[in-house]
Design a protein around this motif. Structure first.
Motif, PDB file in Angstrom:
ATOM      1  N   THR A   2      13.880 -10.721   4.062  1.00  0.00           N
ATOM      2  CA  THR A   2      12.860  -9.391   4.366  1.00  0.00           C
ATOM      3  C   THR A   2      12.233  -9.535   5.785  1.00  0.00           C
ATOM      4  O   THR A   2      11.993 -10.661   6.269  1.00  0.00           O
ATOM      5  CB  THR A   2      11.538  -9.939   3.360  1.00  0.00           C
ATOM      6  N   HIS A  32       0.674  -5.704   5.599  1.00  0.00           N
ATOM      7  CA  HIS A  32       1.480  -6.479   4.659  1.00  0.00           C
ATOM      8  C   HIS A  32       0.188  -7.329   3.764  1.00  0.00           C
ATOM      9  O   HIS A  32      -0.732  -7.887   4.426  1.00  0.00           O
ATOM     10  CB  HIS A  32       2.320  -7.640   5.197  1.00  0.00           C
ATOM     11  N   ASN A  51       4.306  -3.806  -4.896  1.00  0.00           N
ATOM     12  CA  ASN A  51       5.688  -3.709  -4.697  1.00  0.00           C
ATOM     13  C   ASN A  51       6.567  -2.603  -5.168  1.00  0.00           C
ATOM     14  O   ASN A  51       7.417  -1.899  -4.636  1.00  0.00           O
ATOM     15  CB  ASN A  51       6.559  -4.922  -5.137  1.00  0.00           C
ATOM     16  N   GLN A  56       4.444  -3.608   0.846  1.00  0.00           N
ATOM     17  CA  GLN A  56       4.957  -5.022   0.915  1.00  0.00           C
ATOM     18  C   GLN A  56       3.629  -6.010   0.678  1.00  0.00           C
ATOM     19  O   GLN A  56       2.330  -5.743   1.050  1.00  0.00           O
ATOM     20  CB  GLN A  56       5.058  -5.469   2.728  1.00  0.00           C
ATOM     21  N   SER A  58       2.501  -9.855  -1.176  1.00  0.00           N
ATOM     22  CA  SER A  58       2.777 -11.200  -1.462  1.00  0.00           C
ATOM     23  C   SER A  58       1.861 -12.156  -2.140  1.00  0.00           C
ATOM     24  O   SER A  58       0.654 -11.726  -1.722  1.00  0.00           O
ATOM     25  CB  SER A  58       3.355 -12.148  -0.345  1.00  0.00           C
TER      26      SER A  58
END
Ligand SMILES: NC(=O)c1ccc[n+]([C@@H]2O[C@H](COP(=O)([O-])OP(=O)(O)OC[C@H]3O[C@@H](n4cnc5c(N)ncnc54)[C@H](O)[C@@H]3O)[C@@H](O)[C@H]2O)c1
Length: 265
Positions: A2, A32, A51, A56, A58
Motif C-alpha cells: 500500500t 489517511h 475501506n 484509506q 487503519s
C-alpha cells in the motif's frame, strides 16, 4: 504494497463510536485515517466501512487512559506517514451526580475525558509541530460550559476547553491550531441506557433547545472537518458549540420573565 505517502494522517480517537465514525468519514477524503478505539470489534467494523467507501483507514486498538499504550500507539501510527491532525473524540461519563460520585468514578471521568486527550497530544506533539500546520480538535461538551449533571465528566470537559486554549497559545508559533467543539445532545450509543430507561428522553431534552432539532453525528463531524481545514486557518483556541442553541438560552425562563406568549411553541 500500500502506498501511504499521498495523504497526511488524521488520528481520530473513539473512532468506533457514532460521532467518531462520522468524523472519520468527514476527514477521510483528505487524510489517511488512523482510527483508534478500545473496542476492537466495533473498530474493525468502522474501518471496514471506511475501506469499503474507498478511503484509506487503519485500525489501532488502544486504551487511551494507559499512557504506555498511547506511546505504543504513536510508534505504530508513525508507520502510516506524518500525523497532521489529532481529533480527541473518545469520551464517556461515569459519575451521574456529586452525591453518587466515588473516588473511582471521579478518576475514571478525569482520566478518559481530560488526561487521555492531553496525553494523546503529547505523544503526537512532534509530528503535529514539525508539519508546520498541525491541527488538534478536542470534542468537549455543553456540559463543560454549564452545569447539566454528570459533574466529574463536565469538570473534565471544562478542563479540556482550557487545555485547548493552552495548546493554541503555546504552540501557535509552530502553526499548530487547537480548537474544541461542544456538542449538545446527540443521539448516540452513549445514550442507550438512558433511552431504555426513558424512551422519551430526547423529546424531553428537545424542549430546552431553541432550534427544535438536535445535532446529529454528521453535524459534529462537518464542524470538525471545517476546523481541520485551511478555511479555518485563522481560528485557534475557540470552543465552538454545536448545540442547536442550548448554551444561548432556552425559552422557559424568558416566558416567565416577560409573561409574553411570544416565547411559546
Ligand atoms: N452523544 C452526546 O450527546 C454528546 C454530547 C456532548 C459531547 N459528546 C462527546 O462526544 C464524544 C463522542 O461521544 P459519542 O456520543 O459518539 O459516544 P460513543 O459512546 O458512541 O463513542 C465513544 C467511543 O469512545 C471509545 N472509548 C471509550 N473509552 C475508551 C478508551 N479508554 N480508549 C479508547 N477508546 C475509548 C468507545 O469504545 C466508543 O467507541 C465524547 O467525547 C462525548 O463526551 C457527546
Amino acid at each position: 504494497m500500500t502506498d501511504h505517502s499521498a495523504k497526511s494522517v488524521a488520528v481520530v480517537t473513539g473512532a468506533a463510536g457514532d460521532i467518531g465514525a462520522a468524523i472519520c468519514r468527514a476527514l477521510a477524503p483528505s487524510h489517511h485515517i488512523a482510527a483508534v478505539d478500545i473496542d476492537a470489534t466495533a473498530l474493525d467494523a468502522a474501518v471496514a466501512d471506511l475501506n469499503a467507501l474507498g478511503f484509506q483507514a487503519s485500525a489501532f486498538v488502544c486504551d487511551l487512559t494507559d499512557p504506555e499504550a498511547l506511546s505504543e500507539l504513536a510508534a505504530s501510527v508513525a508507520g502510516l506517514g506524518p500525523v497532521t491532525v489529532l481529533i480527541n473524540n473518545a469520551g464517556a461519563a461515569a459519575s451521574l451526580t456529586l452525591h453518587s460520585m466515588t473516588a473511582a468514578s471521579l478518576a475514571k471521568d478525569l482520566s478518559l475525558n481530560l488526561e487521555a486527550a492531553l496525553n494523546a497530544f503529547k505523544v503526537f506533539e512532534t509530528p503535529l509541530t514539525e508539519c508546520g500546520s498541525g491541527c488538534v480538535v478536542n470534542i468537549a461538551s455543553v456540559n463543560g460550559l454549564a452545569a447539566f449533571g454528570h459533574p466529574a465528566y463536565s469538570a473534565a470537559k471544562a478542563g479540556l476547553v482550557h487545555a485547548t486554549k493552552a495548546i493554541a497559545v503555546e504552540y501557535g508559533k509552530y502553526g499548530l491550531r487547537a480548537n474544541s467543539v461542544a456538542p449538545g445532545t446527540v443521539r448516540t450509543q452513549a445514550w442507550k441506557d438512558r433511552a431504555k430507561a426513558n424512551p422519551d428522553v430526547f423529546n424531553e431534552a428537545l424542549a430546552w433547545y431553541p432550534l427544535k432539532h438536535l445535532p446529529e453525528p454528521d453535524d459534529i463531524a462537518t464542524t470538525v472537518a471545517f476546523l481541520a481545514s485551511r478555511a479555518a486557518r485563522c481560528i485557534t483556541g475557540i470552543c465552538l458549540p454545536v448545540d442547536s442553541g442550548l448554551t444561548a438560552g432556552s425559552t422557559a425562563l424568558p416566558r416567565t420573565f416577560t409573561q409574553s406568549p411570544d416565547f411559546d411553541g
